[in-house]
Design an enzyme around this catalytic site. Sequence first.
Site, PDB file in Angstrom:
ATOM      1  N   CYS A  77       0.750  -1.631   0.323  1.00 18.25           N
ATOM      2  CA  CYS A  77      -0.442   0.199   0.336  1.00 18.25           C
ATOM      3  C   CYS A  77       0.760   1.266   0.351  1.00 18.25           C
ATOM      4  O   CYS A  77       1.689   1.193   1.234  1.00 18.25           O
ATOM      5  CB  CYS A  77      -0.663   0.075   1.111  1.00 18.25           C
ATOM      6  N   CYS A  80       0.546   3.428   3.560  1.00 18.30           N
ATOM      7  CA  CYS A  80       0.388   2.826   5.465  1.00 18.30           C
ATOM      8  C   CYS A  80       1.517   1.732   4.890  1.00 18.30           C
ATOM      9  O   CYS A  80       2.298   0.584   6.021  1.00 18.30           O
ATOM     10  CB  CYS A  80      -0.814   2.059   5.984  1.00 18.30           C
ATOM     11  N   CYS A 125      -6.940  -0.595   1.188  1.00 18.92           N
ATOM     12  CA  CYS A 125      -5.924  -1.171   1.885  1.00 18.92           C
ATOM     13  C   CYS A 125      -7.135  -1.656   3.582  1.00 18.92           C
ATOM     14  O   CYS A 125      -7.741  -0.652   4.245  1.00 18.92           O
ATOM     15  CB  CYS A 125      -4.838  -0.693   2.655  1.00 18.92           C
ATOM     16  N   CYS A 128      -5.229   0.601   6.676  1.00 18.40           N
ATOM     17  CA  CYS A 128      -5.407   2.507   6.919  1.00 18.40           C
ATOM     18  C   CYS A 128      -6.341   2.730   5.707  1.00 18.40           C
ATOM     19  O   CYS A 128      -6.924   3.778   5.918  1.00 18.40           O
ATOM     20  CB  CYS A 128      -4.337   2.923   5.858  1.00 18.40           C
ATOM     21  N   CYS A 148      -8.544  -4.648  -9.964  1.00 20.07           N
ATOM     22  CA  CYS A 148      -8.003  -3.480 -11.106  1.00 20.07           C
ATOM     23  C   CYS A 148      -7.360  -2.451 -10.505  1.00 20.07           C
ATOM     24  O   CYS A 148      -8.422  -2.039 -10.124  1.00 20.07           O
ATOM     25  CB  CYS A 148      -9.325  -3.153 -12.117  1.00 20.07           C
TER      26      CYS A 148
HETATM   27 ZN   LIG Z   1      -2.865   0.703   3.714  1.00 19.84          ZN
END
Ligand SMILES: [Zn+2]
Length: 168
Positions: A77, A80, A125, A128, A148
């Site tokens: 990510c 984070c 995610c 976060c 995607c």
């Molecule tokens: Zn994250």
Amino acid sequence: MNRRQTFHTLLGTLLIPLGVHRVAAAADTGKPELVMSKAEWARLLPKSAFEVLFEEATEPPNSSPLNHEKRDGTYVCAACFLPLFDSATKYDSGTGWPSFWQPLAGAVGTKLDFRLIWPRTEYHCSRCGGHQGHVFDDGPKPTGKRYCNNGLALQFVAQGEPLPSLRT
Ligand SMILES: [Zn+2]
């Protein structure tokens, strides 16, 4: 109650349990959920990445260098740094966005998205809440799923390089 109110009541009924699901998914990873205000993220991230991750913008197709990334490694990510995808599940979907057939266990949560009127499944995610992309049912075996993803919402870490510490 008019038709519009009925729709919004229905939407609320759908979204409340999905919100609960997101928190549970974060707990499943064993990683503490990271809660930061939009203003804090706006200070930390480049504007284009902030708009994708926390305003649910979509980057233009074929704009991400990650479309052409073929090395072994991990996609984390961009907000984070939680690992979200293994390169072994990346494939060329021909859509112009980095695509995967499966996220890492517990790495993403989902919610229904009505931005384009017809419902799509948004995913983010699990740590976060940063928006990553949408998941569709036209992916390859073995899952049949197509995650995607916006390239701006990911960072690639090549195999052998250290994963970044989770942002706190
Ligand atoms: Zn994250």
